[in-house]
Write an enzyme that holds these catalytic residues in place. Structure first.
Site, PDB file in Angstrom:
ATOM      1  CG  ASP A 298      -0.747   0.339   2.885  1.00  0.00           C
ATOM      2  OD1 ASP A 298       0.531  -0.608   2.293  1.00  0.00           O
ATOM      3  OD2 ASP A 298      -0.326   0.499   3.581  1.00  0.00           O
ATOM      4  CD  GLU A 299      -1.823   4.452   3.272  1.00  0.00           C
ATOM      5  OE1 GLU A 299      -2.179   5.413   2.624  1.00  0.00           O
ATOM      6  OE2 GLU A 299      -0.467   4.148   3.392  1.00  0.00           O
ATOM      7  CB  ALA A 300       4.859   2.193  -2.099  1.00  0.00           C
TER       8      ALA A 300
END
Ligand code: TNX
Length: 488
Positions: A298-300
């Site tokens: 997630d959310e890289a």
């Protein structure tokens, strides 16, 4: 509790006339191992191997022909359900059968809810016949122990709660920017350095291999799988803080205690990255108890699309090498995942295409839509802990949704199950955790267990009203939702 307050609602409940079964003086038959399941569920009988002083008998059996006898007890896909069970309670005999010991665990959770205190203080079970099977085979919670650490005993308390509501998966988010929580023997600095850090106001700590194994055994004895997650290739500051070797300049990053997301990353060009992934996912696969390992994903936000895919594929390959299957947050669906992976849907504000692509490629979806299932969200503006980025979640919001209606193009056949989300940037103790989970966990348990057409908010609201007695007795904090007419 009582027969009119079962949560999640079973497929079929028939109450019969006649005196109650006397539970506290009953004996148990079946093998000792099966009898132990009853004892663990807290059904107050004499105990396995100890004959009760009364005439009542609880008879447990695993029936390999169960599905032939109960052809209707299938899951959402029409598949036979391992966790199905049948209970027949008469005046002197309670029979419990299931196709597997796992099904018996679910049955005794129901039995525990059926026990009522008689007028003379003894314990009774009303005469009834119950047939049951879950809608989805995956019913769990994603528990963040990275921002704030939770001790093994606290996670055992959570396991007990999951088992009581017939849930089966404890997904532990074991690494993030703020801390690293599971020992990796070949990379000792992960916990030596990042086991002692935490998010602001949160607690630090880590699990040794032995401590984690003890939790896994405890959970497995109660029919709960432990799914480990190490989050890559973003949410990695705890790793880069412990091992500068993961950075292009070789220098460790500073510890991070804030609540920002998306700033940290791994580098495909750094040779140590691959070795790191192989080691940590091997440890995850040895530590967990199920078929899957969670790789995060997630959310890289600071990573190029190309690097992101490459690193997710590297992580997925490291998992596949151990023989386990891959779970990743929804963004990971943009990478090429090994066959039969699972993507976990959480955010309608993030591009849904990776999820749709994943399903088109034969993978399935684990449903955790934040506006209904993220229990780190506050109940309302007066809730003392938690966040509100996905909105407030009072009990109706946690109950009134259908996993098959969340994403256009994804229906029942694309869904493996449902998980609640619990993130701990602002939830730091067991009391705070339980306050956020109760009464929402029972609502989610019913979303994931009971077929949509049998669910009704008003009915749920009245069934949950006396569960607070059990939470009080178990010393669990809970939120007195104004939506419910609580019995105590
Ligand atoms: C989003 S959910 C995150 C977490 C945060 C959470 C706070 C997800 C896959 N990522 O890193 O803790 O929001 O609610």
């Amino acid at each position: 509790m009582s027969i009119s307050n079962l949560v999640p609602l079973p497929r079929s409940v028939k109450q019969l006339e006649g005196p109650r079964f006397r539970a506290d003086t009953a004996s148990i038959s079946g093998s000792d191992e099966l009898a132990v399941i009853v004892e663990r569920a807290g059904v107050a009988v004499a105990g396995p191997g100890v004959p009760g002083s009364g005439t009542g008998l609880i008879e447990l059996s695993v029936d390999p022909e169960f599905h032939a006898h109960h052809p209707d007890l299938t899951d959402s896909m029409g598949n036979v359900a391992d966790e199905a069970y049948w209970i027949s309670a008469r005046e002197n005999l309670v029979q419990v059968t299931a196709p597997t010991p796992l099904g018996l665990s679910r049955a005794v959770a129901t039995l525990a809810q059926l026990v009522e205190t008689n007028r003379d203080g003894s314990l009774g079970i009303p005469q009834c016949i119950i047939e049951d099977a879950p809608r989805y085979s995956w019913r769990g919670i994603s528990m963040d122990v990275a921002r704030s650490f939770y001790a093994i005993d606290e996670m055992k308390t959570l396991v007990d709660l999951l088992a009581f509501y017939r849930m089966n998966t404890l997904h532990l988010h074991l690494s993030d920017d703020q801390g690293w929580r599971l020992e990796v023997p070949s990379l000792p600095r992960l916990t030596e350095v990042s086991g002692v850090t935490a998010g602001e106001g949160g607690r630090s700590g880590f699990y040794t291999t032995e401590e984690f194994a003890d939790l896994v055994q405890y959970a497995s004895d109660r029919g709960v799988t432990v799914l480990p997650e190490f989050d890559v290739p973003g949410h990695t500051n705890a790793a880069t803080h412990a091992y500068g070797e993961l950075m292009p300049d070789g220098k460790p990053t500073d510890a991070y205690a804030g609540a920002k997301v998306g700033f940290s990353k791994l580098y495909p060009g750094v040779p140590f990255t691959k070795e790191f992934m192989i080691d940590v996912f091997e440890v995850a696969s040895l530590a967990g108890s199920g078929e899957y390992i969670h790789i995060g994903g997630d959310e890289a936000l600071e990573q190029s699309t190309e690097d992101y895919k490459l690193l997710v594929e590297q992580a997925a390959a490291a998992v596949a090498q151990t023989g386990k299957k891959v779970v990743g947050w929804q963004e990971a669906g943009s990478a090429d995942l090994p066959p039969n992976s699972v993507v976990q849907y959480w955010n309608s504000n993030v591009d849904p295409d990776p999820v749709l692509d994943a399903v088109a490629n034969g993978h399935r979806v684990l449903m955790s839509p934040a506006p209904h299932a993220y229990f780190d969200m506050m109940y309302d503006e007066s809730t003392p802990y938690g966040q509100d980025w996905a909105g407030f979640i009072e009990l109706p919001k946690a109950y009134q949704w259908d996993p098959a209606e969340q994403l256009a193009g994804i229906d029942e056949s694309g869904i493996v199950g449902v998980e609640a989300g619990m993130w701990t940037e602002r939830i730091h103790t067991l009391d705070e955790l339980m306050y956020m989970l109760l009464p929402r966990i029972p609502a989610l348990a019913e979303v994931s267990w009971t077929p949509q057409e049998s669910r009704d908010w008003d009915d749920f609201k009245s069934r949950i009203a006396d569960h607070s007695e059990y939470w009080d007795r178990s010393d669990l904090k809970w939120h007195r939702s104004p939506e419910v007419n609580w019995k105590i």
